[in-house]
Scaffold this motif. Structure first.
Motif, PDB file in Angstrom:
ATOM      1  N   ASN A  74       0.829  -1.206   0.000  1.00  0.00           N
ATOM      2  CA  ASN A  74       0.000   0.000   0.000  1.00  0.00           C
ATOM      3  C   ASN A  74       0.866   1.259   0.000  1.00  0.00           C
ATOM      4  O   ASN A  74       0.561   2.222  -0.702  1.00  0.00           O
ATOM      5  CB  ASN A  74      -0.936   0.021   1.208  1.00  0.00           C
ATOM      6  CG  ASN A  74      -2.001  -1.045   1.121  1.00  0.00           C
ATOM      7  OD1 ASN A  74      -2.388  -1.466   0.038  1.00  0.00           O
ATOM      8  ND2 ASN A  74      -2.457  -1.495   2.270  1.00  0.00           N
ATOM      9  N   TYR A  75       1.914   1.251   0.783  1.00  0.00           N
ATOM     10  CA  TYR A  75       2.804   2.408   0.838  1.00  0.00           C
ATOM     11  C   TYR A  75       3.533   2.576  -0.489  1.00  0.00           C
ATOM     12  O   TYR A  75       3.671   3.693  -0.991  1.00  0.00           O
ATOM     13  CB  TYR A  75       3.795   2.249   1.995  1.00  0.00           C
ATOM     14  CG  TYR A  75       4.538   3.514   2.302  1.00  0.00           C
ATOM     15  CD1 TYR A  75       3.912   4.553   2.970  1.00  0.00           C
ATOM     16  CD2 TYR A  75       5.859   3.674   1.915  1.00  0.00           C
ATOM     17  CE1 TYR A  75       4.592   5.726   3.250  1.00  0.00           C
ATOM     18  CE2 TYR A  75       6.541   4.843   2.194  1.00  0.00           C
ATOM     19  CZ  TYR A  75       5.897   5.866   2.859  1.00  0.00           C
ATOM     20  OH  TYR A  75       6.575   7.022   3.121  1.00  0.00           O
ATOM     21  N   ASN A  77       2.449   1.619  -3.397  1.00  0.00           N
ATOM     22  CA  ASN A  77       1.479   2.050  -4.400  1.00  0.00           C
ATOM     23  C   ASN A  77       1.202   3.543  -4.328  1.00  0.00           C
ATOM     24  O   ASN A  77       0.996   4.191  -5.350  1.00  0.00           O
ATOM     25  CB  ASN A  77       0.175   1.263  -4.256  1.00  0.00           C
ATOM     26  CG  ASN A  77       0.324  -0.168  -4.696  1.00  0.00           C
ATOM     27  OD1 ASN A  77       1.237  -0.509  -5.436  1.00  0.00           O
ATOM     28  ND2 ASN A  77      -0.567  -1.020  -4.220  1.00  0.00           N
ATOM     29  N   SER A  78       1.212   4.093  -3.113  1.00  0.00           N
ATOM     30  CA  SER A  78       0.987   5.537  -2.995  1.00  0.00           C
ATOM     31  C   SER A  78       2.149   6.314  -3.609  1.00  0.00           C
ATOM     32  O   SER A  78       1.949   7.344  -4.258  1.00  0.00           O
ATOM     33  CB  SER A  78       0.768   5.938  -1.544  1.00  0.00           C
ATOM     34  OG  SER A  78       1.955   5.809  -0.794  1.00  0.00           O
ATOM     35  N   SER A  81       1.880   5.983  -7.477  1.00  0.00           N
ATOM     36  CA  SER A  81       0.896   6.878  -8.082  1.00  0.00           C
ATOM     37  C   SER A  81       1.453   8.291  -8.202  1.00  0.00           C
ATOM     38  O   SER A  81       1.197   8.979  -9.198  1.00  0.00           O
ATOM     39  CB  SER A  81      -0.406   6.872  -7.286  1.00  0.00           C
ATOM     40  OG  SER A  81      -0.213   7.439  -6.014  1.00  0.00           O
ATOM     41  N   SER A  82       2.244   8.720  -7.231  1.00  0.00           N
ATOM     42  CA  SER A  82       2.874  10.037  -7.317  1.00  0.00           C
ATOM     43  C   SER A  82       3.905  10.081  -8.441  1.00  0.00           C
ATOM     44  O   SER A  82       4.006  11.068  -9.165  1.00  0.00           O
ATOM     45  CB  SER A  82       3.548  10.399  -5.993  1.00  0.00           C
ATOM     46  OG  SER A  82       2.618  10.550  -4.972  1.00  0.00           O
ATOM     47  N   ARG A  85       2.111  10.133 -11.716  1.00  0.00           N
ATOM     48  CA  ARG A  85       1.381  11.386 -11.874  1.00  0.00           C
ATOM     49  C   ARG A  85       2.272  12.453 -12.506  1.00  0.00           C
ATOM     50  O   ARG A  85       1.786  13.360 -13.181  1.00  0.00           O
ATOM     51  CB  ARG A  85       0.869  11.856 -10.515  1.00  0.00           C
ATOM     52  CG  ARG A  85      -0.175  12.939 -10.600  1.00  0.00           C
ATOM     53  CD  ARG A  85      -0.755  13.309  -9.237  1.00  0.00           C
ATOM     54  NE  ARG A  85      -1.198  12.129  -8.523  1.00  0.00           N
ATOM     55  CZ  ARG A  85      -0.927  11.908  -7.231  1.00  0.00           C
ATOM     56  NH1 ARG A  85      -0.239  12.764  -6.540  1.00  0.00           N
ATOM     57  NH2 ARG A  85      -1.360  10.826  -6.636  1.00  0.00           N
ATOM     58  N   GLU A 100       5.321  17.809  -6.008  1.00  0.00           N
ATOM     59  CA  GLU A 100       5.120  16.360  -6.181  1.00  0.00           C
ATOM     60  C   GLU A 100       6.463  15.630  -6.188  1.00  0.00           C
ATOM     61  O   GLU A 100       6.623  14.574  -5.572  1.00  0.00           O
ATOM     62  CB  GLU A 100       4.360  16.089  -7.474  1.00  0.00           C
ATOM     63  CG  GLU A 100       3.849  14.691  -7.615  1.00  0.00           C
ATOM     64  CD  GLU A 100       2.686  14.406  -6.692  1.00  0.00           C
ATOM     65  OE1 GLU A 100       2.551  13.237  -6.292  1.00  0.00           O
ATOM     66  OE2 GLU A 100       1.926  15.317  -6.359  1.00  0.00           O
ATOM     67  N   SER A 103       7.795  15.531  -2.726  1.00  0.00           N
ATOM     68  CA  SER A 103       7.020  14.560  -1.956  1.00  0.00           C
ATOM     69  C   SER A 103       7.510  13.141  -2.219  1.00  0.00           C
ATOM     70  O   SER A 103       7.651  12.333  -1.292  1.00  0.00           O
ATOM     71  CB  SER A 103       5.540  14.685  -2.315  1.00  0.00           C
ATOM     72  OG  SER A 103       4.800  13.631  -1.757  1.00  0.00           O
ATOM     73  N   GLN A 107       9.139  10.642   0.555  1.00  0.00           N
ATOM     74  CA  GLN A 107       8.581   9.323   0.855  1.00  0.00           C
ATOM     75  C   GLN A 107       9.615   8.226   0.656  1.00  0.00           C
ATOM     76  O   GLN A 107       9.671   7.269   1.440  1.00  0.00           O
ATOM     77  CB  GLN A 107       7.363   9.064  -0.024  1.00  0.00           C
ATOM     78  CG  GLN A 107       6.174   9.922   0.316  1.00  0.00           C
ATOM     79  CD  GLN A 107       5.029   9.722  -0.656  1.00  0.00           C
ATOM     80  OE1 GLN A 107       5.177   9.123  -1.721  1.00  0.00           O
ATOM     81  NE2 GLN A 107       3.871  10.229  -0.302  1.00  0.00           N
TER      82      GLN A 107
END
Length: 123
Positions: A74-75, A77-78, A81-82, A85, A100, A103, A107
């Motif tokens: 899950n982490y 995947n986030s 997606s960034s 994007r 972005e 970020s 992460q």
């Protein structure tokens, strides 16, 4: 005596594997951070950064395969997606683009920090 030697060998093997994993993660981090710096330099100079963004996506795919063995999907995947994007973001909104990108780097650095063996995590 045999049990002691086997235990010592297992401990050394575990520590060696952990150190190698952290080194591999750090290498991936440095590659992604270098690609992010190249993207920022290209955007700041007014050039098209599409090739650099594609390179960042390729590096992320390679990095995420390595990290999928260690970290929660899950982490990852986030972050993915960034990263993806960035491809669709408009170059006119450089503030959002840089936010972005920062970020993503933050992460990824957090992923690395989570893998370091701190005493409060071990105990």
């Amino acid at each position: 005596m045999k049990r002691l030697m086997i235990s010592i060998i297992l401990i050394i093997a575990t520590l060696t594997g952990s150190c190698l994993a952290i080194a591999a993660i750090n290498k991936g981090n440095r590659e992604i951070f270098a690609a992010a710096d190249e993207i920022k330099a290209a955007v700041n100079s007014g050039k098209d950064a599409a090739a650099q963004v594609d390179e960042l996506c390729r590096l992320w795919e390679k990095y995420s395969v390595r990290m999928s063995c260690i970290e929660n999907a899950n982490y990852l995947n986030s972050i993915a997606s960034s990263v993806y994007r960035l491809r669709s973001m408009n170059d006119n909104s450089t503030e959002d683009f840089f936010a972005e990108l920062d970020s993503i780097c933050g992460q990824i650095n957090e992923l690395y920090q989570k893998q370091l063996p701190y005493l409060h995590v071990i105990a």
